[in-house]
Scaffold this active site. Sequence first.
Site, mmCIF file in Angstrom:
data_model
loop_
_atom_site.group_PDB
_atom_site.id
_atom_site.type_symbol
_atom_site.label_atom_id
_atom_site.label_comp_id
_atom_site.label_asym_id
_atom_site.label_seq_id
_atom_site.Cartn_x
_atom_site.Cartn_y
_atom_site.Cartn_z
ATOM 1 N N ASP A 114 0.838 -1.201 0.000
ATOM 2 C CA ASP A 114 0.000 0.000 0.000
ATOM 3 C C ASP A 114 0.869 1.247 0.000
ATOM 4 O O ASP A 114 2.084 1.183 0.228
ATOM 5 C CB ASP A 114 -1.001 -0.022 1.170
ATOM 6 N N GLU A 244 -23.014 20.882 -19.338
ATOM 7 C CA GLU A 244 -23.186 19.432 -19.241
ATOM 8 C C GLU A 244 -24.629 19.127 -18.862
ATOM 9 O O GLU A 244 -25.256 19.912 -18.145
ATOM 10 C CB GLU A 244 -22.285 18.865 -18.146
ATOM 11 N N ASP A 263 -13.977 23.111 -9.922
ATOM 12 C CA ASP A 263 -13.998 21.886 -10.713
ATOM 13 C C ASP A 263 -13.710 22.144 -12.195
ATOM 14 O O ASP A 263 -13.014 21.370 -12.841
ATOM 15 C CB ASP A 263 -15.379 21.216 -10.558
ATOM 16 N N HIS A 268 -9.979 23.607 -16.479
ATOM 17 C CA HIS A 268 -10.196 23.435 -17.920
ATOM 18 C C HIS A 268 -10.480 24.758 -18.650
ATOM 19 O O HIS A 268 -9.905 25.048 -19.689
ATOM 20 C CB HIS A 268 -11.374 22.496 -18.172
ATOM 21 N N LYS A 368 -23.618 22.239 -14.611
ATOM 22 C CA LYS A 368 -24.151 20.875 -14.708
ATOM 23 C C LYS A 368 -25.664 20.960 -14.837
ATOM 24 O O LYS A 368 -26.279 21.938 -14.428
ATOM 25 C CB LYS A 368 -23.774 20.091 -13.460
HETATM 26 C C1 BG6 Z 1 -13.877 16.877 -14.972
HETATM 27 C C2 BG6 Z 1 -14.797 17.416 -13.921
HETATM 28 O O1 BG6 Z 1 -12.590 17.398 -14.808
HETATM 29 O O2 BG6 Z 1 -14.381 17.233 -16.261
HETATM 30 C C3 BG6 Z 1 -16.192 16.874 -14.106
HETATM 31 O O3 BG6 Z 1 -14.306 17.053 -12.638
HETATM 32 C C4 BG6 Z 1 -16.693 17.159 -15.500
HETATM 33 O O4 BG6 Z 1 -17.091 17.429 -13.157
HETATM 34 C C5 BG6 Z 1 -15.670 16.706 -16.539
HETATM 35 O O5 BG6 Z 1 -17.906 16.457 -15.684
HETATM 36 C C6 BG6 Z 1 -16.077 17.189 -17.922
HETATM 37 O O6 BG6 Z 1 -15.223 16.614 -18.870
HETATM 38 P P1 BG6 Z 1 -15.719 16.355 -20.374
HETATM 39 O O7 BG6 Z 1 -14.507 15.815 -21.040
HETATM 40 O O8 BG6 Z 1 -16.852 15.398 -20.286
HETATM 41 O O9 BG6 Z 1 -16.147 17.698 -20.892
#
Ligand code: BG6
Length: 521
Positions: A114, A244, A263, A268, A368
């Site tokens: 571990d 999303e 998040d 991103h 979301k």
């Molecule tokens: C992740 C987030 O980094 O990216 C998620 O933690 C999100 O909450 C996801 O749903 C979205 O990624 P993609 O590639 O589906 O746009």
Amino acid sequence: MTKRKASKQPLEAETHETGNESIVLAKAADPSNIVIFGATGDLTKRKLIPSLIRMLDCGLVHKDSRIIGLVNKRSKEEWIQILFDGLVEIDHAIIKSPKKWKAFTEKLILVPGDLNRDKSYSLLAEAILPLGNCKQKNAMFYCAIPPAWYGKVAQGLGKAGLVSEAEGYRRIVIEKPFGMNLETSLALNAELQAVFNENQIYRIDHYLGKESVQNLLVYRFANGIMEPLWNRNYIDNIQINVSETLGIEYRAQYYEKAGALRDMIQSHLMQVMTLVAMEPPVEFTEDAVRDEKIKVLRAVRRFKPEDIDSLTVAAQYAKGVIRGEIKPAYVAEEGVSPDSVTETFAAVRFQIDNWRWQGVPFILTSGKRLPCRMSEVIIRFKKPPFNLFNEHASLPTSNALIFRLQPDSGIVLRINAKKPGQTTDNEVMEMHAPYANTDAVADAYEVLMHDVLTGDGTLFSRADEVNESWAIIEPILNAWKNRVSIDRYPAGSCEITAMDKLTKDCLCGWYQPGQDQSNEE
Ligand code: BG6
């Protein structure tokens, strides 16, 4: 996209046939010991193993490579079964081919232990070998584990002598979140850098592995028509929207503490913003590209506490309907506190104080349970100065150039054309240029793991970028942490009234995901 270069030497390329498609891929890296921490976890089952199977299949991972899992209290048979069950869940083709599956399992090596015990890392050190004809003991360490463990793993590897590159490369891969605020990000980076050199650390932001996101740079810098228009003289506002339909799935524990700002926006979306706003790099190498990205972040105007209300929006989904299905409110999701005020939608209006972008708002939104899954960059151009054609008709709408990242990636240009018939009135016409909607396009994890194996850090976040983006949003986090209530929007809708205020001086306002845009003014 042409493969990036880690040096000025072009990579050798080869062509693979995938169904009817033929794609040009960079050559496989040297054989590597691919070590996975969290070898039975969700990320490993859903993303890493399927990607490695395909990469081995098309030669992007050298056939002599091995996949080593540090696995606690389970036999190798049990581990293999867990991975197989994960592939069944996603209906992976390999489950129907016992021969291929057997060949794949022969590459799996289990190291018992571990993350807490020094002994586990010593056993790991013994398992890392030169492979095939390669004399080097190359190793990639993939941390598919909760972030709280990253420091511990780095230390364990250091103590076991697994960080020195005397016998082969040693690269550590870590997943977001890289901290939860500036302080924790600084601490995490310090912990990693106490053991590894920065060029051995690969911080994955899977958006940068998306073909369509990388293509933004090619659209910008391989087309002469973009550059003259790409500035404050012609552009009114830029929006980056990631919407999303999914809720938080099984991740309440993480999401309750994170929210949409941490998040999605801090990672991103701000990464995408740097690609849209950066200056052309002097060459397409990792440091040249990342140096330009960090300049964008440094030019972002800092938020003052008194401005947060007018420059940001937070909202949370209430019960609603998406494509005919009733979805529960966020507060009714499993694991979420009934009085939670965590935001499931966040919007931030950034200002980049440099010559190119002064005065052009960058509106980043992510939510979301919105009406559709859609990620887009919308470049909204200024209007023509007056209406030449018809004094009774409204002024033609502003042009928009839309980079659709997913789904159906491509470019849309919204342009005015004459309405057919005996009129000089105009209407909006859309020109669509689809891009790469094909199975031949690699998953983001394939692209990124291949980059780690070949030592190309262009698509990974450097420590200074991560720290800078936390520093930018820190005042928002501070202002939001004492929130006692939050606006709500019905799941499946964009009914977030505060967005009108945030975008009131932007031509055409908020470009809502999935909304018919033909009625713009
Ligand atoms: C992740 C987030 O980094 O990216 C998620 O933690 C999100 O909450 C996801 O749903 C979205 O990624 P993609 O590639 O589906 O746009």
